[in-house]
Design a protein around this motif. Structure first.
Motif, PDB file in Angstrom:
ATOM      1  N   VAL A 144      23.427  38.805  21.322  1.00  0.00           N
ATOM      2  CA  VAL A 144      23.720  37.385  21.535  1.00  0.00           C
ATOM      3  C   VAL A 144      24.213  36.748  20.241  1.00  0.00           C
ATOM      4  O   VAL A 144      25.150  35.935  20.246  1.00  0.00           O
ATOM      5  CB  VAL A 144      22.475  36.653  22.065  1.00  0.00           C
ATOM      6  CG1 VAL A 144      22.712  35.148  22.140  1.00  0.00           C
ATOM      7  CG2 VAL A 144      22.095  37.181  23.447  1.00  0.00           C
ATOM      8  N   VAL A 145      23.582  37.095  19.120  1.00  0.00           N
ATOM      9  CA  VAL A 145      24.011  36.565  17.814  1.00  0.00           C
ATOM     10  C   VAL A 145      25.461  36.967  17.520  1.00  0.00           C
ATOM     11  O   VAL A 145      26.287  36.138  17.117  1.00  0.00           O
ATOM     12  CB  VAL A 145      23.084  37.060  16.687  1.00  0.00           C
ATOM     13  CG1 VAL A 145      23.730  36.855  15.320  1.00  0.00           C
ATOM     14  CG2 VAL A 145      21.742  36.344  16.746  1.00  0.00           C
ATOM     15  N   LEU A 146      25.756  38.229  17.724  1.00  0.00           N
ATOM     16  CA  LEU A 146      27.113  38.716  17.466  1.00  0.00           C
ATOM     17  C   LEU A 146      28.122  38.053  18.383  1.00  0.00           C
ATOM     18  O   LEU A 146      29.234  37.689  17.966  1.00  0.00           O
ATOM     19  CB  LEU A 146      27.153  40.240  17.631  1.00  0.00           C
ATOM     20  CG  LEU A 146      28.381  40.967  17.088  1.00  0.00           C
ATOM     21  CD1 LEU A 146      28.627  40.614  15.630  1.00  0.00           C
ATOM     22  CD2 LEU A 146      28.222  42.475  17.262  1.00  0.00           C
ATOM     23  N   THR A 147      27.725  37.867  19.645  1.00  0.00           N
ATOM     24  CA  THR A 147      28.588  37.160  20.602  1.00  0.00           C
ATOM     25  C   THR A 147      28.853  35.738  20.131  1.00  0.00           C
ATOM     26  O   THR A 147      29.990  35.252  20.158  1.00  0.00           O
ATOM     27  CB  THR A 147      27.931  37.120  21.999  1.00  0.00           C
ATOM     28  OG1 THR A 147      27.708  38.451  22.456  1.00  0.00           O
ATOM     29  CG2 THR A 147      28.833  36.398  22.988  1.00  0.00           C
ATOM     30  N   GLY A 148      27.797  35.054  19.688  1.00  0.00           N
ATOM     31  CA  GLY A 148      27.936  33.682  19.204  1.00  0.00           C
ATOM     32  C   GLY A 148      28.866  33.592  18.008  1.00  0.00           C
ATOM     33  O   GLY A 148      29.676  32.667  17.901  1.00  0.00           O
ATOM     34  N   PHE A 149      28.780  34.585  17.114  1.00  0.00           N
ATOM     35  CA  PHE A 149      29.652  34.602  15.939  1.00  0.00           C
ATOM     36  C   PHE A 149      31.115  34.793  16.345  1.00  0.00           C
ATOM     37  O   PHE A 149      32.002  34.056  15.915  1.00  0.00           O
ATOM     38  CB  PHE A 149      29.245  35.734  14.998  1.00  0.00           C
ATOM     39  CG  PHE A 149      28.453  35.267  13.808  1.00  0.00           C
ATOM     40  CD1 PHE A 149      29.036  34.466  12.846  1.00  0.00           C
ATOM     41  CD2 PHE A 149      27.122  35.626  13.653  1.00  0.00           C
ATOM     42  CE1 PHE A 149      28.310  34.029  11.742  1.00  0.00           C
ATOM     43  CE2 PHE A 149      26.385  35.193  12.566  1.00  0.00           C
ATOM     44  CZ  PHE A 149      26.976  34.387  11.603  1.00  0.00           C
ATOM     45  N   ILE A 150      31.359  35.786  17.189  1.00  0.00           N
ATOM     46  CA  ILE A 150      32.745  36.111  17.563  1.00  0.00           C
ATOM     47  C   ILE A 150      33.372  34.977  18.360  1.00  0.00           C
ATOM     48  O   ILE A 150      34.502  34.556  18.103  1.00  0.00           O
ATOM     49  CB  ILE A 150      32.797  37.430  18.372  1.00  0.00           C
ATOM     50  CG1 ILE A 150      32.363  38.600  17.485  1.00  0.00           C
ATOM     51  CG2 ILE A 150      34.204  37.676  18.909  1.00  0.00           C
ATOM     52  CD1 ILE A 150      32.232  39.915  18.222  1.00  0.00           C
ATOM     53  N   VAL A 151      32.625  34.473  19.345  1.00  0.00           N
ATOM     54  CA  VAL A 151      33.141  33.389  20.187  1.00  0.00           C
ATOM     55  C   VAL A 151      33.155  32.079  19.406  1.00  0.00           C
ATOM     56  O   VAL A 151      34.111  31.295  19.474  1.00  0.00           O
ATOM     57  CB  VAL A 151      32.295  33.247  21.466  1.00  0.00           C
ATOM     58  CG1 VAL A 151      32.694  31.993  22.247  1.00  0.00           C
ATOM     59  CG2 VAL A 151      32.444  34.488  22.336  1.00  0.00           C
TER      60      VAL A 151
ATOM     61  N   MET B 179      36.118  28.487  18.408  1.00  0.00           N
ATOM     62  CA  MET B 179      36.096  27.242  19.188  1.00  0.00           C
ATOM     63  C   MET B 179      34.998  26.310  18.716  1.00  0.00           C
ATOM     64  O   MET B 179      34.094  26.698  17.980  1.00  0.00           O
ATOM     65  CB  MET B 179      35.943  27.545  20.680  1.00  0.00           C
ATOM     66  CG  MET B 179      34.702  28.311  21.063  1.00  0.00           C
ATOM     67  SD  MET B 179      34.714  28.833  22.797  1.00  0.00           S
ATOM     68  CE  MET B 179      36.024  30.058  22.794  1.00  0.00           C
ATOM     69  N   PHE B 180      35.077  25.059  19.155  1.00  0.00           N
ATOM     70  CA  PHE B 180      34.111  24.043  18.771  1.00  0.00           C
ATOM     71  C   PHE B 180      32.728  24.364  19.340  1.00  0.00           C
ATOM     72  O   PHE B 180      32.601  25.024  20.370  1.00  0.00           O
ATOM     73  CB  PHE B 180      34.560  22.664  19.265  1.00  0.00           C
ATOM     74  CG  PHE B 180      35.872  22.239  18.686  1.00  0.00           C
ATOM     75  CD1 PHE B 180      36.004  22.040  17.321  1.00  0.00           C
ATOM     76  CD2 PHE B 180      36.979  22.055  19.492  1.00  0.00           C
ATOM     77  CE1 PHE B 180      37.207  21.651  16.776  1.00  0.00           C
ATOM     78  CE2 PHE B 180      38.187  21.672  18.954  1.00  0.00           C
ATOM     79  CZ  PHE B 180      38.312  21.462  17.595  1.00  0.00           C
ATOM     80  N   TYR B 181      31.686  23.837  18.686  1.00  0.00           N
ATOM     81  CA  TYR B 181      30.312  24.155  19.076  1.00  0.00           C
ATOM     82  C   TYR B 181      30.057  23.848  20.547  1.00  0.00           C
ATOM     83  O   TYR B 181      29.533  24.683  21.287  1.00  0.00           O
ATOM     84  CB  TYR B 181      29.309  23.374  18.206  1.00  0.00           C
ATOM     85  CG  TYR B 181      27.886  23.589  18.665  1.00  0.00           C
ATOM     86  CD1 TYR B 181      27.165  24.703  18.231  1.00  0.00           C
ATOM     87  CD2 TYR B 181      27.273  22.726  19.578  1.00  0.00           C
ATOM     88  CE1 TYR B 181      25.888  24.931  18.673  1.00  0.00           C
ATOM     89  CE2 TYR B 181      25.987  22.953  20.025  1.00  0.00           C
ATOM     90  CZ  TYR B 181      25.296  24.052  19.577  1.00  0.00           C
ATOM     91  OH  TYR B 181      24.028  24.280  20.037  1.00  0.00           O
ATOM     92  N   GLU B 182      30.420  22.626  20.973  1.00  0.00           N
ATOM     93  CA  GLU B 182      30.118  22.226  22.355  1.00  0.00           C
ATOM     94  C   GLU B 182      30.800  23.139  23.365  1.00  0.00           C
ATOM     95  O   GLU B 182      30.223  23.498  24.384  1.00  0.00           O
ATOM     96  CB  GLU B 182      30.562  20.776  22.594  1.00  0.00           C
ATOM     97  CG  GLU B 182      29.752  19.731  21.837  1.00  0.00           C
ATOM     98  CD  GLU B 182      30.180  19.584  20.391  1.00  0.00           C
ATOM     99  OE1 GLU B 182      29.512  18.838  19.642  1.00  0.00           O
ATOM    100  OE2 GLU B 182      31.181  20.217  19.995  1.00  0.00           O
ATOM    101  N   VAL B 183      32.051  23.532  23.060  1.00  0.00           N
ATOM    102  CA  VAL B 183      32.792  24.423  23.963  1.00  0.00           C
ATOM    103  C   VAL B 183      32.106  25.781  24.027  1.00  0.00           C
ATOM    104  O   VAL B 183      31.898  26.348  25.106  1.00  0.00           O
ATOM    105  CB  VAL B 183      34.253  24.580  23.497  1.00  0.00           C
ATOM    106  CG1 VAL B 183      35.005  25.575  24.379  1.00  0.00           C
ATOM    107  CG2 VAL B 183      34.960  23.233  23.493  1.00  0.00           C
ATOM    108  N   GLY B 184      31.757  26.319  22.857  1.00  0.00           N
ATOM    109  CA  GLY B 184      31.084  27.613  22.820  1.00  0.00           C
ATOM    110  C   GLY B 184      29.740  27.588  23.523  1.00  0.00           C
ATOM    111  O   GLY B 184      29.375  28.536  24.228  1.00  0.00           O
TER     112      GLY B 184
ATOM    113  N   PRO C 209      18.974  32.275  19.460  1.00  0.00           N
ATOM    114  CA  PRO C 209      19.925  33.039  18.638  1.00  0.00           C
ATOM    115  C   PRO C 209      21.382  32.666  18.925  1.00  0.00           C
ATOM    116  O   PRO C 209      22.206  32.615  18.011  1.00  0.00           O
ATOM    117  CB  PRO C 209      19.645  34.499  19.024  1.00  0.00           C
ATOM    118  CG  PRO C 209      18.223  34.494  19.474  1.00  0.00           C
ATOM    119  CD  PRO C 209      18.039  33.176  20.177  1.00  0.00           C
ATOM    120  N   MET C 210      21.677  32.398  20.211  1.00  0.00           N
ATOM    121  CA  MET C 210      23.038  31.992  20.562  1.00  0.00           C
ATOM    122  C   MET C 210      23.394  30.664  19.904  1.00  0.00           C
ATOM    123  O   MET C 210      24.457  30.510  19.288  1.00  0.00           O
ATOM    124  CB  MET C 210      23.170  31.882  22.086  1.00  0.00           C
ATOM    125  CG  MET C 210      24.551  31.459  22.581  1.00  0.00           C
ATOM    126  SD  MET C 210      24.751  29.651  22.715  1.00  0.00           S
ATOM    127  CE  MET C 210      23.700  29.283  24.112  1.00  0.00           C
ATOM    128  N   ALA C 211      22.488  29.686  20.016  1.00  0.00           N
ATOM    129  CA  ALA C 211      22.738  28.361  19.440  1.00  0.00           C
ATOM    130  C   ALA C 211      22.823  28.431  17.919  1.00  0.00           C
ATOM    131  O   ALA C 211      23.630  27.735  17.296  1.00  0.00           O
ATOM    132  CB  ALA C 211      21.628  27.393  19.870  1.00  0.00           C
TER     133      ALA C 211
END
Length: 438
Positions: free
Chosen positions: A101-108, A112-117, A142-144
Motif C-alpha cells: 500500500v505504501v509503494l502504491t501510494g508513492f507511485i500513484v 496527482m494531487f492528494y485529494e485525487v489520490g 500507510p496509504m494516507a
C-alpha cells in the motif's frame, strides 16, 4: 513596526478564512493590498506589486500544475493506477500488505494531487480490508501517509514546486532531498503508527466513494502503467544526478537540465501517457482530450491560491519588509530552516490549508536565504514539513479521513492528525540532518 504590520496582516488572513469563511485567494489578495498600503506603498504601487506577484508566480507554475493535473487524470482514467495497486498487492501478499500500500501510494501519489489520490485509492483500501479481514486503518493509514508525504515533499506537487520557485531552489535537488527524507518518514507515519491504532477498528460506509472499478481487460499492463507513472521523477532525478556529477559545460548536463525541468518533465510525461495509456489502448483522441480538459478545470482554484500567495510575497518584497526581516536576522542564532518550519506550522494550525500556509511562509522568510546562505532546497522542505503539521477541524482533509474511515473527531485526531504531525516533525529532523551533512 514593519513586522507588526505583517503580524496584523496574517491575523487578518486568519480572521477572514476562519471566522468569515472567505476564499483563500480572495483573502490573500485583500491582505496583500492592506499590508502593502499599511507599509507605506501608495495604492497604485500596491496593486502593481500584486499584479507582478501573480504574474511572476503563474508564469512559472501554471504550465507545471496544469500538466500535472492532466497527467494524474490520464493515470486514473486509464486504469493504470488500479493496475499498479492490484499488482503490488498480489505480489507482496497479506503479510506485507502495508508495504504494498505504501509503494502504491508513492507511485500513484507522485503523479496527482492528494485529494485525487485519496479518492482513487480508498476503494482499494476497503477491498483489501474486506478480503484480508484486516482493520481499515491498518491499510488506510500507510496509504494516507504515502500520499501526504509525496504531497508535502516531492515535486511535481504544487506545494513543493511553488515554494521552490519562490526560493529559487533547484527542483531536481528538492526531489532528491525529498526522497531521502520521505522514505523513513512514511515508514514511521504509516506502518509503525498503525501498531498504536488497533483500538480504532470501525467499519465505514462504502457508499461514500464512487469510483469506477476496471475489469482486467480494461487496464494497461503493470509494466506499462509503472513506466508511464514514474516518467516525471525519473527525468527530474536524471537532471539532479547530472547537475551533481557533470561540469556546467557538459552537453549531457544541458540536455538533462532541459528534459528534467519541471515543465518539460510534465509535458513529456503527458505526451508519453497520451500514447501509452490512450492511443495504444484504442482510445480516440477526442476522448483523451476531454480527459485533459476536465483535469485542467479542476485545478483552477489551486492555481489562484498559489497566485495569491505569490502576490502577498511580492508585496512583502516591494514594501521593504523583506529587507527589514533580513537585517534583523543578520547575526541571529536561529536557524532559518527552523524558523521557516515554525512559521508554516503556526499558519497551518490556524488556517488549515497547507498550500496557503506554505505560500505565506515563503513570502515572509524569502529574504533569509541570501542573508543566511541557507540551502534553498532544504528551505523548501522545511516549509513544506511545517505546513503539514497537526491537521484538524479546519482542514478538509481531516473530514475526508474521518468520514471515509467512520471515526469520531477524537479518533481522527489520534490517527490522522498524529500521522500528519509525525510527517511534519520527521521532515524537520530530516532537513536538519541533511543540512549538517551538507
Amino acid at each position: 513596526m514593519p513586522l507588526l504590520i505583517v503580524v496584523i496582516g496574517v491575523a487578518l488572513l486568519l480572521l477572514l478564512m476562519i471566522k468569515f469563511k472567505v476564499n483563500g485567494f480572495i483573502s490573500l489578495i485583500l491582505v496583500a493590498l492592506v499590508v502593502g498600503i499599511a507599509e507605506g506603498m501608495n495604492p497604485a504601487k500596491a496593486v502593481s506589486s500584486i499584479q507582478n506577484g501573480v504574474g511572476s508566480t503563474l508564469s512559472s507554475l501554471a504550465l507545471i500544475l496544469g500538466f500535472g493535473a492532466m497527467f494524474g487524470k490520464l493515470i486514473a482514467d486509464s486504469g493504470a493506477a488500479q493496475r499498479i495497486s492490484r499488482s503490488l498487492i498480489n505480489k507482496f501478499g497479506v503479510k506485507k500488505i502495508q508495504w504494498a500500500v505504501v509503494l502504491t501510494g508513492f507511485i500513484v501519489g507522485i503523479a496527482m494531487f492528494y485529494e485525487v489520490g485519496f479518492v482513487l485509492l480508498i476503494p482499494l483500501v476497503f477491498t483489501i480490508a474486506e478480503f484480508t479481514e484486516l482493520p481499515l486503518l491498518y491499510i488506510g493509514v500507510p496509504m494516507a501517509a504515502a500520499l501526504s508525504v509525496t504531497h508535502g515533499f516531492l515535486p511535481p506537487h504544487p506545494g513543493p514546486v511553488a515554494i521552490a520557485t519562490i526560493y529559487g531552489a533547484s527542483i531536481s535537488m528538492t526531489l532528491v532531498y525529498g526522497i531521502v527524507i520521505a522514505i523513513p518518514t512514511v515508514i514511521v507515519a504509516g506502518p509503525v503508527l498503525t501498531k498504536f491504532l488497533k483500538r480504532f477498528d470501525h467499519k465505514s460506509s462504502k457508499n461514500l466513494f464512487k469510483t469506477k472499478v476496471f475489469d482486467e481487460d480494461e487496464m494497461p499492463s503493470f509494466s506499462l502503467s509503472v513506466l508511464t507513472a514514474i516518467v516525471p521523477p525519473i527525468l527530474m532525478a536524471f537532471s539532479a544526478v547530472c547537475e551533481i556529477t557533470l561540469p556546467k559545460t557538459s552537453p549531457i548536463r544541458h540536455f538533462a537540465e532541459f528534459v528534467g525541468s519541471p515543465m518539460m518533465a510534465m509535458f513529456i510525461s503527458i505526451i508519453v501517457a497520451i500514447f501509452t495509456l490512450g492511443i495504444m489502448r484504442g482510445k480516440k483522441m477526442e476522448e483523451i482530450m476531454r480527459t485533459l480538459a476536465e483535469a485542467a478545470s479542476s485545478i483552477a482554484m489551486i492555481l489562484l491560491i498559489v497566485a495569491g500567495g505569490g502576490a502577498f510575497k511580492q508585496v512583502l518584497i516591494d514594501s521593504g519588509v523583506g529587507k527589514y526581516i533580513a537585517s534583523i536576522m543578520v547575526g541571529s542564532n536561529i536557524s532559518p530552516l527552523i524558523l521557516a518550519w515554525a512559521i508554516a506550522a503556526i499558519l497551518r494550525l490556524s488556517l488549515g490549508s497547507a498550500t496557503v500556509s506554505a505560500m505565506t511562509t515563503a513570502g515572509i522568510v524569502l529574504p533569509l536565504i541570501p542573508s543566511t546562505h541557507a540551502n534553498p532546497a532544504l528551505m523548501v522542505l522545511a516549509t513544506g514539513a511545517g505546513s503539514l503539521i497537526f491537521s484538524h477541524v479546519n482542514d478538509p482533509g481531516f473530514w475526508m479521513f474521518k468520514e471515509y474511515f467512520g471515526l469520531s473527531i477524537g479518533e481522527t485526531m489520534a490517527s490522522w492528525s498524529t500521522l500528519e504531525t509525525i510527517i511534519s516533525i520527521m521532515g524537520l529532523i530530516g532537513v536538519l540532518a541533511l543540512n549538517m551533512v551538507g
